[in-house]
Design a protein around this motif. Structure first.
Motif, PDB file in Angstrom:
ATOM      1  N   GLU A 253       0.856  -1.186   0.000  1.00 20.60           N
ATOM      2  CA  GLU A 253       0.000   0.000   0.000  1.00 20.60           C
ATOM      3  C   GLU A 253       0.895   1.241   0.000  1.00 20.60           C
ATOM      4  O   GLU A 253       1.849   1.322   0.773  1.00 20.60           O
ATOM      5  CB  GLU A 253      -0.849  -0.058   1.272  1.00 20.60           C
ATOM      6  CG  GLU A 253      -1.638   1.182   1.583  1.00 20.60           C
ATOM      7  CD  GLU A 253      -3.052   1.118   1.022  1.00 20.60           C
ATOM      8  OE1 GLU A 253      -3.757   2.119   1.129  1.00 20.60           O
ATOM      9  OE2 GLU A 253      -3.417   0.048   0.474  1.00 20.60           O
ATOM     10  N   GLN A 258       3.387   9.226  -0.159  1.00 22.62           N
ATOM     11  CA  GLN A 258       3.598   8.808  -1.554  1.00 22.62           C
ATOM     12  C   GLN A 258       2.382   9.165  -2.405  1.00 22.62           C
ATOM     13  O   GLN A 258       2.517   9.668  -3.517  1.00 22.62           O
ATOM     14  CB  GLN A 258       3.871   7.299  -1.621  1.00 22.62           C
ATOM     15  CG  GLN A 258       5.293   6.914  -1.218  1.00 22.62           C
ATOM     16  CD  GLN A 258       5.468   5.409  -1.085  1.00 22.62           C
ATOM     17  OE1 GLN A 258       4.586   4.721  -0.571  1.00 22.62           O
ATOM     18  NE2 GLN A 258       6.604   4.902  -1.526  1.00 22.62           N
ATOM     19  N   ASP A 282      13.684  11.192   2.168  1.00 23.83           N
ATOM     20  CA  ASP A 282      14.807  10.564   2.848  1.00 23.83           C
ATOM     21  C   ASP A 282      15.058   9.167   2.270  1.00 23.83           C
ATOM     22  O   ASP A 282      14.186   8.596   1.612  1.00 23.83           O
ATOM     23  CB  ASP A 282      14.465  10.459   4.338  1.00 23.83           C
ATOM     24  CG  ASP A 282      15.712  10.586   5.194  1.00 23.83           C
ATOM     25  OD1 ASP A 282      16.814  10.355   4.671  1.00 23.83           O
ATOM     26  OD2 ASP A 282      15.570  10.913   6.379  1.00 23.83           O
ATOM     27  N   GLY A 286      10.828   5.563  -0.349  1.00 20.30           N
ATOM     28  CA  GLY A 286      10.086   4.959  -1.449  1.00 20.30           C
ATOM     29  C   GLY A 286       9.879   5.876  -2.631  1.00 20.30           C
ATOM     30  O   GLY A 286       8.763   6.041  -3.134  1.00 20.30           O
ATOM     31  N   THR A 288      11.362   5.369  -5.609  1.00 19.80           N
ATOM     32  CA  THR A 288      11.411   4.639  -6.875  1.00 19.80           C
ATOM     33  C   THR A 288      10.014   4.296  -7.394  1.00 19.80           C
ATOM     34  O   THR A 288       9.730   4.460  -8.580  1.00 19.80           O
ATOM     35  CB  THR A 288      12.232   3.346  -6.705  1.00 19.80           C
ATOM     36  OG1 THR A 288      13.415   3.655  -5.985  1.00 19.80           O
ATOM     37  CG2 THR A 288      12.578   2.760  -8.051  1.00 19.80           C
ATOM     38  N   VAL A 289       9.164   3.858  -6.492  1.00 16.00           N
ATOM     39  CA  VAL A 289       7.832   3.458  -6.952  1.00 16.00           C
ATOM     40  C   VAL A 289       7.054   4.688  -7.411  1.00 16.00           C
ATOM     41  O   VAL A 289       6.260   4.629  -8.356  1.00 16.00           O
ATOM     42  CB  VAL A 289       7.072   2.654  -5.861  1.00 16.00           C
ATOM     43  CG1 VAL A 289       6.698   3.519  -4.681  1.00 16.00           C
ATOM     44  CG2 VAL A 289       5.848   1.987  -6.462  1.00 16.00           C
ATOM     45  N   TYR A 325       7.866  -4.221 -11.712  1.00 17.60           N
ATOM     46  CA  TYR A 325       6.532  -3.675 -11.473  1.00 17.60           C
ATOM     47  C   TYR A 325       5.603  -3.930 -12.654  1.00 17.60           C
ATOM     48  O   TYR A 325       4.394  -3.940 -12.515  1.00 17.60           O
ATOM     49  CB  TYR A 325       6.595  -2.158 -11.230  1.00 17.60           C
ATOM     50  CG  TYR A 325       7.124  -1.758  -9.870  1.00 17.60           C
ATOM     51  CD1 TYR A 325       6.645  -2.354  -8.709  1.00 17.60           C
ATOM     52  CD2 TYR A 325       8.070  -0.752  -9.742  1.00 17.60           C
ATOM     53  CE1 TYR A 325       7.122  -1.979  -7.459  1.00 17.60           C
ATOM     54  CE2 TYR A 325       8.549  -0.362  -8.503  1.00 17.60           C
ATOM     55  CZ  TYR A 325       8.074  -0.987  -7.363  1.00 17.60           C
ATOM     56  OH  TYR A 325       8.536  -0.601  -6.134  1.00 17.60           O
ATOM     57  N   ARG A 436       8.417   0.079   9.162  1.00 17.77           N
ATOM     58  CA  ARG A 436       9.859   0.246   9.047  1.00 17.77           C
ATOM     59  C   ARG A 436      10.391   0.579  10.429  1.00 17.77           C
ATOM     60  O   ARG A 436       9.952   1.530  11.068  1.00 17.77           O
ATOM     61  CB  ARG A 436      10.135   1.400   8.068  1.00 17.77           C
ATOM     62  CG  ARG A 436      11.530   1.514   7.550  1.00 17.77           C
ATOM     63  CD  ARG A 436      11.948   0.444   6.579  1.00 17.77           C
ATOM     64  NE  ARG A 436      11.232   0.324   5.314  1.00 17.77           N
ATOM     65  CZ  ARG A 436      11.304   1.179   4.301  1.00 17.77           C
ATOM     66  NH1 ARG A 436      11.996   2.266   4.401  1.00 17.77           N
ATOM     67  NH2 ARG A 436      10.665   0.944   3.193  1.00 17.77           N
ATOM     68  N   ASP A 539      19.991  -1.673  -2.942  1.00 12.51           N
ATOM     69  CA  ASP A 539      18.950  -2.189  -2.076  1.00 12.51           C
ATOM     70  C   ASP A 539      19.096  -3.693  -1.827  1.00 12.51           C
ATOM     71  O   ASP A 539      18.941  -4.486  -2.739  1.00 12.51           O
ATOM     72  CB  ASP A 539      17.611  -1.919  -2.791  1.00 12.51           C
ATOM     73  CG  ASP A 539      16.486  -1.749  -1.823  1.00 12.51           C
ATOM     74  OD1 ASP A 539      16.743  -1.817  -0.615  1.00 12.51           O
ATOM     75  OD2 ASP A 539      15.348  -1.557  -2.288  1.00 12.51           O
TER      76      ASP A 539
HETATM   77  P1  ADP Z   1      14.427   5.533  -1.814  1.00 16.30           P
HETATM   78  O1  ADP Z   1      13.464   6.623  -1.571  1.00 16.30           O
HETATM   79  O2  ADP Z   1      15.557   5.545  -0.844  1.00 16.30           O
HETATM   80  O3  ADP Z   1      14.889   5.472  -3.256  1.00 16.30           O
HETATM   81  P2  ADP Z   1      13.194   3.060  -2.468  1.00 16.30           P
HETATM   82  O4  ADP Z   1      12.324   3.584  -3.510  1.00 16.30           O
HETATM   83  O5  ADP Z   1      14.397   2.310  -2.897  1.00 16.30           O
HETATM   84  O6  ADP Z   1      13.625   4.209  -1.473  1.00 16.30           O
HETATM   85  O7  ADP Z   1      12.315   2.184  -1.463  1.00 16.30           O
HETATM   86  C1  ADP Z   1      12.884   1.530  -0.373  1.00 16.30           C
HETATM   87  C2  ADP Z   1      12.188   0.222  -0.107  1.00 16.30           C
HETATM   88  O8  ADP Z   1      10.886   0.433   0.368  1.00 16.30           O
HETATM   89  C3  ADP Z   1      12.045  -0.613  -1.353  1.00 16.30           C
HETATM   90  O9  ADP Z   1      12.362  -1.941  -1.021  1.00 16.30           O
HETATM   91  C4  ADP Z   1      10.578  -0.474  -1.719  1.00 16.30           C
HETATM   92  O10 ADP Z   1      10.093  -1.618  -2.359  1.00 16.30           O
HETATM   93  C5  ADP Z   1       9.941  -0.294  -0.373  1.00 16.30           C
HETATM   94  N1  ADP Z   1       8.708   0.479  -0.383  1.00 16.30           N
HETATM   95  C6  ADP Z   1       8.468   1.603  -1.098  1.00 16.30           C
HETATM   96  N2  ADP Z   1       7.231   2.080  -0.824  1.00 16.30           N
HETATM   97  C7  ADP Z   1       6.712   1.272   0.094  1.00 16.30           C
HETATM   98  C8  ADP Z   1       5.461   1.239   0.790  1.00 16.30           C
HETATM   99  N3  ADP Z   1       4.534   2.168   0.582  1.00 16.30           N
HETATM  100  N4  ADP Z   1       5.259   0.250   1.686  1.00 16.30           N
HETATM  101  C9  ADP Z   1       6.200  -0.672   1.905  1.00 16.30           C
HETATM  102  N5  ADP Z   1       7.385  -0.709   1.289  1.00 16.30           N
HETATM  103  C10 ADP Z   1       7.652   0.245   0.391  1.00 16.30           C
END
Ligand code: ADP
Ligand code: MG
Length: 678
Positions: A253, A258, A282, A286, A288-289, A325, A436, A539
């Protein structure tokens, strides 16, 4: 006709050698030379001995209290001695090889002498006699180089002031702003910087010069922003339904933060203007998503998207994560880096131009003249602090002025953001995914390292993996690698035969690095000894411990980035900072790391501990360097400069007003660069 744009070679005394030396300092024209401002001034004004430091250059004014005595020190060498009483102190004055001065030294009369003070001997090695009434003389001190001395630079500047000073009539700061903030005109500013009549005027000149620097900087940002707005950007008409369904099938979720930034981004993409947005969050928040969602939005609009990462490893990781994805039958993701083989590259370029590739991920290799997208809607830049404003601008040339989403995990203190990212709109993810756990951080001295290693062993026994980070040693990559190698060998022996150890450093080829990281991710070895090449983004969720050796050699932001490599899974994560800091500043930094895991707090702390100069001097901060102004100390002034700049560019045809000729000229390069995107 003399002109400020004349080459410095027009000055007498500037031959090819000096010209080259000045060029190296960024000085090509008379204009450059006249704005090559002194770093500071030697205060030739009188002081009391008690407020003068040992070795300091100073002027003492006082009464002559002993007759001058000239002694011979050898052939043609003389010393002239006498005593000067300054307030309550008696100072021994010595002039070397200027015996004729003795006629000016009369007991009971007042004189002012400039020289170098020796505090232990209460003596002054005199340089010259000063006119008694000129109490506030300031001597400009210029930044110099091996090839050209500060004194030479000064002489040339004064020559230029004499020959060209009258030409300094083109104002840059509009007169009403100058009036409102009581700033000097340009002519007086330049003269006041180089040859101030007194300290007050020196300060006022510097205030104006700082403002001018900030103002031109902010004008540039606002011009860019304004042109972005007017640029026929492309409307990315995404399909909201598709985007929503895609969010539903994500393995997790989205956090509220986000969701908020995804909304901000896609809404901005839909607008028919150009997007230039920074996504700040920070490590581990998350991003990347969020980038994947923005790219998917572009794809649902029938467009392509691209993502540029600063290193090969990161590009590879993004290609994998983002590739995962998507259903490959629906969205085609490809990667292009410096190591892509020629044939594969050719194929990718062809498919890209045909529109058969939806998302292209890569490194700098993406910015090549022969790369043509079929229909690029969005360009994402990861870890954008690794790229300067210039590169950010270059990326816009990829495709037809695509929307830009820059991402950074380096939190910039709010006080600096105005300077670092002034031309961008900012979205912030201010929340970590739920569940987390906070990374537990411990600082220990070297003699306690066995404890930490024992802890690592226990973690490994429970199935987790660990990083051991070795520092950069005085910027030498060779030593760096040797050190990592040594740690690697030691730990290999220590953990054998139960656990395996791997090694990652900057000397490995990209393929080798990738092999190591992939193997670590697959848990083929449990401990990774690495130099800072793992710093950003990589990661491995199963890694729960990080041991950072000589942690005080890293900056706070860097330590924070490193620490962010662990704690990416469900389990509690730990960081051990091993260091014996030798200064209070080093201790403060270790304590700050233990106290907080908030990147913004650490960035602010770093700023306070290191001071503006260091933080700004650090190119990675993304903050440009200023020559005169200090954007932190003078933040209020920076804000004013921004307000005024916003006001100016909001007037239609502001650059056509006669008042603005000078300013518009200064900004013409920027304006043309951005006009070309139309
Ligand atoms: P960063 O902002 O440091 O680039 P990432 O995008 O690499 O962070 O995300 C860090 C980790 O958190 C990844 O393993 C990602 O799959 C996971 N993640 C991202 N969004 C969520 C979320 N909403 N809930 C749980 N895990 C998430
Ligand atoms: Mg990232």
């Amino acid at each position: 006709m003399p002109s400020l744009l004349d080459s410095i070679s027009e000055l007498s005394g500037v031959g090819p050698k000096r010209e080259q030396a000045l060029n190296k300092l960024g000085v090509f024209t008379i204009d450059d030379l006249l704005t090559y401002y002194p770093r500071r001034y030697n205060d030739l004004a009188q002081k009391l001995p008690s407020e003068t430091l040992d070795g300091e250059k100073v002027t003492f004014k006082g009464l002559v209290t002993s007759p001058p005595v000239v002694s011979r020190l050898g052939f043609k060498k003389t010393r002239l001695n006498f005593r000067l009483t300054v307030s309550h102190d008696t100072i021994q004055i010595s002039f070397f090889n200027q015996p004729w001065l003795s006629k000016n030294i009369v007991v009971g009369e007042e004189v002012a002498i400039y020289g170098t003070y020796n505090k232990a001997h209460q003596s002054l090695s005199a340089i010259k006699m000063m006119p008694k009434n000129n109490e506030n003389e300031l001597e400009a001190i210029y930044p110099s180089s091996k090839e050209i001395k500060a004194g030479t630079i000064k002489d040339l500047i004064f020559q230029a002031l004499g020959k060209y000073g009258d030409l300094l009539t083109q104002e840059i700061i509009p007169s009403d702003i100058r009036r409102r903030y009581r700033l000097m005109n340009y002519h007086d500013t330049v003269f006041g910087m180089h040859a101030p009549e007194n300290e007050f005027l020196a300060g006022e000149a510097r205030r104006t010069a700082s403002f001018m620097e900030f103002f031109v900087f902010q004008m540039r940002l606002q011009v860019i922003k304004q042109m972005d707005r007017h640029n026929q950007g492309r409307s990315v008409n995404f399909d909201n339904q598709q985007l929503k369904s895609f969010i539903k099938v994500l393995p997790f979720e989205l956090t509220a933060a986000q969701k908020k930034v995804v909304n901000e981004i896609v809404r901005d993409m839909r607008r028919p203007v150009h997007m230039n947005r920074l996504l700040q969050g920070d490590v581990g928040s998350g991003k990347t998503v969020v980038a994947a969602l923005a790219m998917y939005a572009a794809i649902t609009a029938g467009m392509q998207a691209t993502l540029m990462a600063p290193t090969e490893i990161l590009a590879q990781q993004h290609a994998r994560t983002i590739g995962n994805y998507f259903d490959p039958s629906e969205v085609r993701v490809e990667i292009l880096t410096g190591t892509t083989k020629a044939a594969a590259r050719r194929q990718i370029l062809a498919d890209l131009a045909e529109g058969d590739i939806d998302i292209l991920i890569g490194t700098h290799a993406l910015i090549q003249p022969d790369i043509a997208f079929h229909n690029l809607g969005l360009a994402v830049i990861d870890e954008q602090h690794r790229f300067g404003v210039q590169q950010r601008a270059t990326l816009r040339k990829v495709g037809v002025n695509p929307d830009i989403l820059a991402m950074t995990a380096t939190p910039i203190p709010r006080t600096l953001a105005i300077t670092a990212y002034g031309e961008m709109d900012v979205s912030i993810i201010d929340q970590l995914p739920a569940g987390r756990k906070k990374i537990k951080t411990y600082w220990l001295r070297h003699n306690k390292i066995a404890k930490a290693i024992q802890f690592v062993k226990e973690q490994l026994a429970s199935g987790a993996q660990a990083y051991v980070v070795t520092p950069l040693i005085e910027e030498s990559e060779t030593l760096d690698v040797q050190n990592a190698q040594a740690v690697y060998e030691e730990l290999s022996t220590y953990f054998a035969p139960k656990f395996n150890v791997g090694l990652l450093h900057g000397r490995l080829s990209n393929d080798e690095k990738d092999t190591v990281m992939t193997a670590f991710k697959a848990n083929e070895f449990q401990v990774l000894v690495a130099t800072t090449v793992i710093e950003v983004g990589v990661d491995v969720p199963n890694a729960t411990v990080m041991l950072i050796l000589d942690a005080d050699r890293f900056g706070l932001s860097q330590l924070h980035q490193l620490r962010g490599r662990v704690g990416r899974g469900e389990r509690q994560a730990y960081t051990f900072l091993v260091s014996d800091p030798k200064t209070q500043y080093g201790i403060d930094r270790m304590e700050a790391m233990v106290e907080t895991t908030d990147g913004f707090v650490l960035a602010q702390k770093d700023l306070e501990l290191r001071g503006a100069g260091d933080v700004l001097g650090n190119r990675q901060s993304g903050v440009p360097e200023f020559r005169v102004g200090d954007p932190i100390a003078d933040l209020a002034m920076m804000n004013v400069a921004q307000e005024e700049a916003i006001e100016i560019v909001s007037q239609p045809d502001w650059d056509k007003s006669p008042e603005m000729v000078g300013l518009a000229e200064m900004l013409s390069e920027t304006m043309n660069r951005y006009r070309n995107f139309d």
